[in-house]
Design a protein around this motif. Structure first.
Motif, mmCIF file in Angstrom:
data_model
loop_
_atom_site.group_PDB
_atom_site.id
_atom_site.type_symbol
_atom_site.label_atom_id
_atom_site.label_comp_id
_atom_site.label_asym_id
_atom_site.label_seq_id
_atom_site.Cartn_x
_atom_site.Cartn_y
_atom_site.Cartn_z
ATOM 1 N N TYR A 16 0.836 -1.186 0.014
ATOM 2 C CA TYR A 16 0.156 0.053 -0.139
ATOM 3 C C TYR A 16 0.905 1.384 0.058
ATOM 4 O O TYR A 16 0.804 2.215 -0.878
ATOM 5 C CB TYR A 16 -0.784 -0.070 1.188
ATOM 6 N N TYR A 19 3.096 1.703 -3.342
ATOM 7 C CA TYR A 19 2.576 1.569 -4.677
ATOM 8 C C TYR A 19 1.530 2.429 -4.595
ATOM 9 O O TYR A 19 1.090 3.019 -5.645
ATOM 10 C CB TYR A 19 2.294 0.094 -5.242
ATOM 11 N N LEU A 20 0.337 2.189 -3.588
ATOM 12 C CA LEU A 20 -0.797 2.971 -3.784
ATOM 13 C C LEU A 20 -0.796 4.213 -3.400
ATOM 14 O O LEU A 20 -1.381 5.166 -3.988
ATOM 15 C CB LEU A 20 -1.773 2.149 -2.821
ATOM 16 N N ALA A 154 -9.808 2.243 -10.420
ATOM 17 C CA ALA A 154 -10.308 1.240 -9.290
ATOM 18 C C ALA A 154 -11.554 0.745 -10.005
ATOM 19 O O ALA A 154 -11.840 -0.530 -9.742
ATOM 20 C CB ALA A 154 -10.914 2.327 -8.225
ATOM 21 N N SER A 207 -4.268 10.182 -11.704
ATOM 22 C CA SER A 207 -3.705 9.014 -11.154
ATOM 23 C C SER A 207 -2.492 8.525 -12.317
ATOM 24 O O SER A 207 -3.038 8.319 -13.352
ATOM 25 C CB SER A 207 -4.367 7.973 -10.763
ATOM 26 N N ALA A 218 -0.917 -2.751 -7.080
ATOM 27 C CA ALA A 218 -1.194 -1.793 -6.040
ATOM 28 C C ALA A 218 -2.570 -1.974 -5.435
ATOM 29 O O ALA A 218 -2.994 -2.104 -4.095
ATOM 30 C CB ALA A 218 -1.198 -0.426 -6.464
ATOM 31 N N TYR A 219 -3.623 -2.049 -6.350
ATOM 32 C CA TYR A 219 -4.982 -2.499 -5.919
ATOM 33 C C TYR A 219 -5.349 -3.907 -5.560
ATOM 34 O O TYR A 219 -5.785 -4.179 -4.579
ATOM 35 C CB TYR A 219 -5.876 -2.321 -7.273
ATOM 36 N N THR A 223 -4.372 -3.785 -1.072
ATOM 37 C CA THR A 223 -5.537 -3.315 -0.187
ATOM 38 C C THR A 223 -6.515 -4.441 0.203
ATOM 39 O O THR A 223 -6.103 -5.584 -0.229
ATOM 40 C CB THR A 223 -6.725 -2.312 -1.099
#
Length: 270
Positions: A16, A19-20, A154, A207, A218-219, A223
């Motif tokens: 997270y 990368y996020l 997302a 983004s 990342a996603y 998460t």
């Protein structure tokens, strides 16, 4: 909210943060930091700090005399935040629930929170706690994600995973991060908590990532979406990540990728 929606554990916090945070949080962290700095607080509270994206931005923007209290319910996330920040005598770190803050009434000039309110089990209670610890002329500054359709990566990840698991689609992103975006509801919740001066601003941004693979990683693995995928078939985590990457690559190209993100930024005063 699913029982796993608030679980940031194992390798998730590190992924997270690496990368996020640069993908979707850094731009909004800078925005929150500017808004907080403009209020010139002498003592500041941050709730639901995560891995410290806002903490780092605010610490860089505030003068040396400010006292800054940083909290999060999730200890692994807070540990990364403290480690990334390094030694800073202005900052104290506390594991704390935003809905049951261990601080006295009227203790802070400003309370801030980046993308945390969506995770509050009882938002009115969380807002009431922010109001309780604010001084009479204080301000509560926070943001939440707008609807998932305005947050392209997302939304694309959610669509791909829905096709991969059609009988039980992983809906974490739509349900929680992007599930609290109705301005009328947000305003009503704040009013129920005792706030009367409320401003809500829609703030779009872009983004960006070096590759589609980084977005998917990342996603899908940074998460609680990871927990949803593994609950359906743990052996398919990498396949799911690859499928999301391929879909993003097809739509956005094989090199650096970018897409729209959008949030709501709220300032509330008693």
């Amino acid at each position: 909210m699913s029982a796993t929606d608030k679980v940031f554990a194992g390798s998730i916090p590190g992924i997270y943060d690496e990368y996020l945070v640069p993908l979707i949080f850094a731009d909004y962290a800078g925005d929150i930091a500017k808004r907080v700095a403009a209020l010139s607080p002498s003592v500041l509270l941050e709730t639901a700090a995560g891995t410290g994206a806002v903490t780092r931005a605010i610490a860089a923007a505030l003068p040396g005399h400010v006292r800054y209290v940083v909290t999060d319910l999730n200890e692994p996330m807070l540990a990364i935040a403290a480690q990334r920040q390094g030694k800073d005598d202005r900052i104290s770190w506390h594991q704390a629930d935003a809905a049951a803050l261990p601080f006295g009434d009227a203790s802070f000039d400003v309370v801030c929170c980046q993308f945390g309110a969506m995770f509050f089990p009882d938002r009115v209670k969380g807002y009431a706690e922010a109001k309780r610890v604010l001084r009479p002329n204080g301000a509560f500054v926070f943001n939440v994600w707008d609807r998932i359709e305005d947050n392209v990566f997302a939304n694309e990840a959610t669509d791909v995973l829905g096709q991969m698991f059609p009988d039980d689609p992983p809906r974490f992103m739509a349900r929680t991060p992007h599930g609290y975006h109705d301005k009328a509801v947000i305003k009503a919740d704040l009013e129920r908590a005792g706030f009367s001066d409320i401003a809500i601003e829609t703030r779009p941004a872009i983004s960006r990532a070096p590759t589609a693979e980084q977005v998917a990683f990342a996603y899908c693995q940074g998460t609680p979406l990871r927990s949803e995928i593994e609950a359906r078939d743990a052996s398919k985590l990498q396949a799911a990540t690859d499928a999301v990457a391929e879909a993003i690559r097809i739509k956005h190209g094989s090199g650096p990728v970018e897409a729209k993100i959008q949030a709501l930024v709220i300032t509330a005063r008693p």
